[in-house]
Design a protein around this motif. Sequence first.
Motif, PDB file in Angstrom:
ATOM      1  N   VAL A 269       0.855  -1.131  -0.089  1.00 31.53           N
ATOM      2  CA  VAL A 269       0.046  -0.114   0.069  1.00 31.53           C
ATOM      3  C   VAL A 269       0.817   1.147  -0.071  1.00 31.53           C
ATOM      4  O   VAL A 269       0.664   2.341  -0.651  1.00 31.53           O
ATOM      5  N   ALA A 270       1.951   1.230   0.816  1.00 30.51           N
ATOM      6  CA  ALA A 270       2.721   2.434   0.850  1.00 30.51           C
ATOM      7  C   ALA A 270       3.755   2.653  -0.459  1.00 30.51           C
ATOM      8  O   ALA A 270       3.769   3.693  -1.004  1.00 30.51           O
ATOM      9  N   ALA A 271       3.908   1.520  -1.243  1.00 33.58           N
ATOM     10  CA  ALA A 271       4.718   1.444  -2.285  1.00 33.58           C
ATOM     11  C   ALA A 271       3.746   1.990  -3.548  1.00 33.58           C
ATOM     12  O   ALA A 271       4.153   2.734  -4.339  1.00 33.58           O
ATOM     13  N   ALA A 272       2.563   1.568  -3.557  1.00 32.70           N
ATOM     14  CA  ALA A 272       1.764   2.222  -4.441  1.00 32.70           C
ATOM     15  C   ALA A 272       1.442   3.697  -4.141  1.00 32.70           C
ATOM     16  O   ALA A 272       1.415   4.533  -5.351  1.00 32.70           O
ATOM     17  N   SER A 273       1.330   4.281  -3.058  1.00 34.96           N
ATOM     18  CA  SER A 273       1.151   5.570  -2.708  1.00 34.96           C
ATOM     19  C   SER A 273       2.481   6.316  -3.223  1.00 34.96           C
ATOM     20  O   SER A 273       2.188   7.167  -3.804  1.00 34.96           O
ATOM     21  N   LEU A 274       3.407   5.787  -3.027  1.00 36.33           N
ATOM     22  CA  LEU A 274       4.751   6.476  -3.235  1.00 36.33           C
ATOM     23  C   LEU A 274       4.784   6.496  -5.105  1.00 36.33           C
ATOM     24  O   LEU A 274       5.243   7.521  -5.512  1.00 36.33           O
ATOM     25  N   TRP A 327      19.671   5.532 -16.442  1.00 34.67           N
ATOM     26  CA  TRP A 327      18.370   6.207 -16.623  1.00 34.67           C
ATOM     27  C   TRP A 327      17.172   5.337 -15.828  1.00 34.67           C
ATOM     28  O   TRP A 327      16.414   6.044 -15.224  1.00 34.67           O
ATOM     29  N   SER A 328      17.526   3.912 -15.743  1.00 34.59           N
ATOM     30  CA  SER A 328      16.402   3.130 -15.063  1.00 34.59           C
ATOM     31  C   SER A 328      16.306   3.653 -13.683  1.00 34.59           C
ATOM     32  O   SER A 328      15.294   3.551 -12.943  1.00 34.59           O
ATOM     33  N   ALA A 329      17.456   3.996 -12.999  1.00 35.38           N
ATOM     34  CA  ALA A 329      17.650   4.224 -11.683  1.00 35.38           C
ATOM     35  C   ALA A 329      16.969   5.454 -11.073  1.00 35.38           C
ATOM     36  O   ALA A 329      16.505   5.736  -9.976  1.00 35.38           O
ATOM     37  N   ILE A 330      16.544   6.492 -12.350  1.00 33.18           N
ATOM     38  CA  ILE A 330      15.773   7.638 -11.823  1.00 33.18           C
ATOM     39  C   ILE A 330      14.447   7.259 -12.112  1.00 33.18           C
ATOM     40  O   ILE A 330      13.325   8.371 -11.967  1.00 33.18           O
ATOM     41  N   LEU A 331      13.876   6.183 -12.420  1.00 28.47           N
ATOM     42  CA  LEU A 331      12.297   5.757 -12.870  1.00 28.47           C
ATOM     43  C   LEU A 331      11.896   4.999 -11.737  1.00 28.47           C
ATOM     44  O   LEU A 331      12.040   3.942 -11.123  1.00 28.47           O
ATOM     45  N   PRO A 332      10.708   5.791 -10.955  1.00 25.50           N
ATOM     46  CA  PRO A 332      10.185   5.135  -9.861  1.00 25.50           C
ATOM     47  C   PRO A 332       9.513   3.698 -10.265  1.00 25.50           C
ATOM     48  O   PRO A 332       9.621   2.945  -9.178  1.00 25.50           O
ATOM     49  N   ILE A 333       9.084   3.682 -11.321  1.00 25.79           N
ATOM     50  CA  ILE A 333       8.391   2.265 -11.796  1.00 25.79           C
ATOM     51  C   ILE A 333       9.602   0.929 -11.526  1.00 25.79           C
ATOM     52  O   ILE A 333       9.141   0.173 -11.003  1.00 25.79           O
ATOM     53  N   ARG A 334      10.809   1.267 -11.722  1.00 27.62           N
ATOM     54  CA  ARG A 334      11.889   0.466 -11.413  1.00 27.62           C
ATOM     55  C   ARG A 334      11.794  -0.216 -10.189  1.00 27.62           C
ATOM     56  O   ARG A 334      11.732  -1.565  -9.904  1.00 27.62           O
ATOM     57  N   TRP A 335      11.962   0.645  -9.229  1.00 34.10           N
ATOM     58  CA  TRP A 335      11.927   0.534  -7.777  1.00 34.10           C
ATOM     59  C   TRP A 335      10.524  -0.211  -7.111  1.00 34.10           C
ATOM     60  O   TRP A 335      10.486  -0.986  -6.541  1.00 34.10           O
ATOM     61  N   TYR A 336       9.474   0.572  -7.862  1.00 33.98           N
ATOM     62  CA  TYR A 336       8.263  -0.197  -7.392  1.00 33.98           C
ATOM     63  C   TYR A 336       8.114  -1.666  -7.907  1.00 33.98           C
ATOM     64  O   TYR A 336       7.582  -2.496  -7.315  1.00 33.98           O
ATOM     65  N   MET A 337       8.652  -1.838  -9.074  1.00 28.67           N
ATOM     66  CA  MET A 337       8.453  -3.202  -9.563  1.00 28.67           C
ATOM     67  C   MET A 337       9.286  -4.082  -8.744  1.00 28.67           C
ATOM     68  O   MET A 337       8.959  -5.355  -8.464  1.00 28.67           O
ATOM     69  N   SER A 338      10.460  -3.798  -8.197  1.00 33.38           N
ATOM     70  CA  SER A 338      11.466  -4.488  -7.327  1.00 33.38           C
ATOM     71  C   SER A 338      10.726  -4.865  -6.255  1.00 33.38           C
ATOM     72  O   SER A 338      10.754  -6.136  -5.553  1.00 33.38           O
TER      73      SER A 338
END
Length: 777
Positions: A269-274, A327-338
């Motif tokens: 829930v917290a990750a989806a919010s972020l 570039w991927s390091a500055i994309l929030p979706i990469r870390w959310y997927m992790s």
Amino acid sequence: MMFGANPGFWQVARREVQWLMRDRVALILIFGVPLFAFVVLTDVFSNPVIRGLGVAIVDADRSDSSRALIEYVAASPSLHIVDRAGDLSTAARDIRSGKAIAAIYIPANFERDLKADRRPQIVGFYNQQYLTAGGIASSGLSDTLSAAAAAAAPAGHAAPAAVSVGQLTGETIVLVNPEKNYAQFLLRALLPMIMHVVITLAAGYSVGSEFHRRNAKEWLESAGGNPIVALTGKLAPLFVIFLFVMMTEPFFLEGFLQISFKGDVLMMVAAASLLSIAHLSMGALLQLLTFDLASGLGLAGIVVSPAFGYAGVGFPTLGMNAFAQTWSAILPIRWYMSVLMGQAARGLPPSESALPFSILAGLALLYAALALLRMSALQRNRRFETPAPADEDEVVAPRRGFGGAFSAEWRRVLTTRSAFSLLFMGPLIYGIYYPQPYLNQILRKMPIAVVDNDQTELSRQIVETLDASNAVNVAVRARTIVEAKAAIDRREAYAAVEIPPGAERDMLKGITVPIPIYADATYMFILRSTASGIAVAISTLTSELVARGARADGSLAKAELASLSPADTLLQPIFNPVGGYASYVVPAAFLLILQQTLLIGSAMLTRTALAQQAGGTISGVFGRGVAHLTLYLPAVALYLIVLPHVYGFSTLGSVSQSFALALVFLLATSFLGQAIGTWFTQPENATLVLIATSLPQFFTMGFSWPREALPPVASALGHVFPADFAIDGIVRINQLGANIWEVSHNWIGLWSLVLIYFVLAVISAFAVKRRQVHAQP
């Protein structure tokens, strides 16, 4: 006092909700696109196990043994015999045309050599240009041919045992997603990918419309002149909506598709919010920087549309080049997927997901801070009091007929900033930017863990062989399998090999020694690369041990091998033989990029063109279509000739035949765009809807997800878009060396779409012109 009546946060939020309820495009984007994506992708992956891949059989022996082998292949659930070809050239034609994904060659004298213990070689060819289908076909061929060869051997047959030595066999044990369910992996990954595109575009549309269609001054006044309150109040309703949608995804996956959620609910829930905060802020920031709705949406599309590749879903981030990793390091979706894969799929303790969660939180704060700072700067510069300048249409005397429509469309593209950026700069930027995550092609030296429970000379040889492999390297030497699995959870290793106690003793006794390979199927490409790399290394060592110093082609070695298997099976990949990921996905993606950019550009210019048009509707539609075709010839040359050579992709076919198909593809796309564009009252509305639907389209086209696994509804939906026929036809010509007659079904399909969409575009344009006439006083 009425709730939210005074200027402030609640007044801004209420104003935004009222606008959302009135704006049909916003409702379609926020609710319609996610629903469309969920329905389409659920249907696409409703057959999670891919079966019935076409295979052609070339039986040069025509004996009882070869017929027994063919019957065994026919009974395989993963393979389906589509042709009993007379020779290999016919089988190759079947593969090039798409009739088959693989071919099996049974040599002449197969039965005679089988009886004489000569280990005749059966060859399985599979088309690795289509990497997903080719990988499944390869696995099916391996299992089926090995079992079929043994079944075809004469009854009571046994090869003479030389000096008895056992063999090592790798046995893959999947820790996560043990069914190797592609649908489980892809659905869990694709739905958030689509949502992050929708979130970014929705925020951009909401903020950008204030400067383009609505009243930015009134927006700021509703916040009491406070820019921070203005932005947070505007984005708050979107945040609530998108958080609710994202939280319903796990229930949807588990309730309807039995894809279980295993992790910590509060962390997700917290990750989806972020993630929502980060991409709402990013969409708003791009609008606040460009101060132009269409340009801001275009930039947002460039950033978020290719994020599927940069997030490491298709090709892992550790295999990417330096630019892609940065570039991927500055994309929030990469870390959310992790975080998502660690929690939802693997059920890790929250502490194991703490690092990607922290980076996601940092990026959300960064983009939110940048958006708020930009709002404050605009407020100080009084930009809210002056509306942003809109693109002014050049007033020219309209010319009639085909020539007038042709020249007017060229003029509109050259003088409209958003159209020029999309149609000229878009293909160039995407051509360089999109392929970057995949350009390393294959995974090398993937870290694995080894548990040596034998501690013998043989076990040391196994470890050394694994470490010397190009595919894997021994990064962790664990004492127990529990430690090895913990290393996999920490992503220090992506597979674990356990050498059982007594391995050397059993092999010397002639006993087959199973070597457990513990692998993680969270990411299917990593599973395939590591498991196959380990299996090849173990098989190579087994062959060396069986020969035991004898000549590899000598009678002792052959007798030993014949005692293990009566026939030799060779699996030979053809087309993209190294299994390069870029060679697989980029040529097809290039054609989808051409379609989407031209589709959006054509749609966004149509209403303006109709308002300025003089003369016949038919000549107007046709003239604009030919204008779009000529505009896109450089882009087609870039994608079909220049960039394949730059990136090292195979180009086996005729350039003229590829171009012939591409020209019809461009016409069909232009006419479809014109038909769609008549129904959008604002040019940028086409950008909103069409960008957000790109990813579901890609999976309905039978390329990344095999056509054999597509349900009829999803397959029919794919045929609606010209890229479906273009991808199949042009990739087969360019990468497989097919001729245009071998892909005639795609040629006919594209011409059919040209005719259908031309008629629809004419009817739609006529309807719009008629409404314009009736609307005049």
